[in-house]
Design an enzyme around this catalytic site. Structure first.
Site, PDB file in Angstrom:
ATOM      1  N   ARG A   1       0.877  -0.390   0.125  1.00 48.65           N
ATOM      2  CA  ARG A   1       0.182   0.263  -0.104  1.00 48.65           C
ATOM      3  C   ARG A   1       1.061   1.324  -0.082  1.00 48.65           C
ATOM      4  O   ARG A   1       1.877   1.105   0.949  1.00 48.65           O
ATOM      5  CB  ARG A   1      -0.851  -0.344   1.311  1.00 48.65           C
ATOM      6  CG  ARG A   1      -2.078   1.010   1.213  1.00 48.65           C
ATOM      7  CD  ARG A   1      -2.501   1.431   0.658  1.00 48.65           C
ATOM      8  NE  ARG A   1      -3.448   1.908   1.349  1.00 48.65           N
ATOM      9  CZ  ARG A   1      -3.295   3.372   1.094  1.00 48.65           C
ATOM     10  NH1 ARG A   1      -2.143   4.252   0.956  1.00 48.65           N
ATOM     11  NH2 ARG A   1      -4.869   4.337   1.902  1.00 48.65           N
TER      12      ARG A   1
ATOM     13  N   GLU B   1     -11.344   4.998  -4.735  1.00 48.03           N
ATOM     14  CA  GLU B   1     -11.756   4.143  -5.261  1.00 48.03           C
ATOM     15  C   GLU B   1     -11.947   3.312  -6.378  1.00 48.03           C
ATOM     16  O   GLU B   1     -12.741   4.035  -6.690  1.00 48.03           O
ATOM     17  CB  GLU B   1     -12.518   3.542  -4.074  1.00 48.03           C
ATOM     18  CG  GLU B   1     -12.656   4.020  -2.485  1.00 48.03           C
ATOM     19  CD  GLU B   1     -12.011   3.124  -1.310  1.00 48.03           C
ATOM     20  OE1 GLU B   1     -11.557   1.903  -1.463  1.00 48.03           O
ATOM     21  OE2 GLU B   1     -10.042   3.515  -1.142  1.00 48.03           O
TER      22      GLU B   1
ATOM     23  N   ARG C   1      -0.594  -5.217   4.538  1.00 51.04           N
ATOM     24  CA  ARG C   1      -0.014  -4.821   3.653  1.00 51.04           C
ATOM     25  C   ARG C   1       0.818  -4.494   4.313  1.00 51.04           C
ATOM     26  O   ARG C   1       0.777  -3.670   5.025  1.00 51.04           O
ATOM     27  CB  ARG C   1      -1.110  -4.059   3.030  1.00 51.04           C
ATOM     28  CG  ARG C   1      -2.482  -4.498   2.362  1.00 51.04           C
ATOM     29  CD  ARG C   1      -3.296  -3.808   1.365  1.00 51.04           C
ATOM     30  NE  ARG C   1      -3.334  -2.629   2.667  1.00 51.04           N
ATOM     31  CZ  ARG C   1      -4.749  -2.029   1.815  1.00 51.04           C
ATOM     32  NH1 ARG C   1      -5.074  -1.273   0.879  1.00 51.04           N
ATOM     33  NH2 ARG C   1      -4.777  -0.720   3.138  1.00 51.04           N
TER      34      ARG C   1
END
Length: 177
Positions: A53, A61, A95
């Site tokens: 990330r 999004e 992540r």
């Protein structure tokens, strides 16, 4: 003799604390094999995919306006390219949070390392990440304001909705339905 043994024991304990307290990571290198969205990629490291990330940014999004364009912009910079990730932390989803660097081939000059996180914000493909309403990185905020002033990328839309607001509204609609 006892004093020296005690001092050595303390030094060994201090060293052990430093080793344990220091993160086991600092950077990773690999090839980008998948673009999840405008701020998340999979990097192949030692034949294993690592989900990364991009830290300090928040891209639209997938189903949000500019979400697909942000994903494509990120793909254009890093897909199937070797990158270096300066690891900062791991998020609650497991992540790796990090700054992604890629060498950009420029005509008549040697390759230049490029901060992909900053490039996404500068191109108007992501917001500077906010924590409790404040930008996590002042440089990202400066780049966001510059992109906003030039009306590039998502800033060409006067009604652009921040991803954190979009996610909240999307969750509220789902709860009502």
């Amino acid at each position: 003799m006892k004093r020296r043994s005690y001092a050595m024991l303390r030094a060994a304990a201090a060293l052990a604390v430093l080793v344990v307290a220091s993160p086991a990571w600092a950077e990773l290198r690999g090839e980008v094999v998948r673009i999840i969205d405008g701020d998340t990629i999979d990097v192949l490291v030692d034949k294993q995919p690592v989900r990364v990330r991009l830290v300090d940014i928040d891209a639209p999004e997938k189903r949000q306006a500019f979400g697909e364009r942000a994903r494509q912009a990120l793909a254009g910079m890093v897909f199937r390219r070797h990158v270096l990730v300066d690891e900062k932390d791991t998020d609650r989803y497991g992540r790796t949070l990090g700054t992604v660097w890629v060498n950009m081939e420029l005509a008549s000059r040697p390759p230049q390392p490029r901060n992909v996180n900053a490039a996404m914000v500068h191109q108007g493909m992501a917001w500077a990440y906010r924590f409790h309403g404040r930008a996590a990185d002042p440089e990202m905020l400066r780049l966001e304001q510059e992109a906003r002033g030039k009306r590039v990328g998502l800033w060409s839309d006067p009604h652009a909705v921040e991803p954190w607001k979009w996610r909240r509204e999307s969750n509220n609609r789902r709860d009502e339905g």
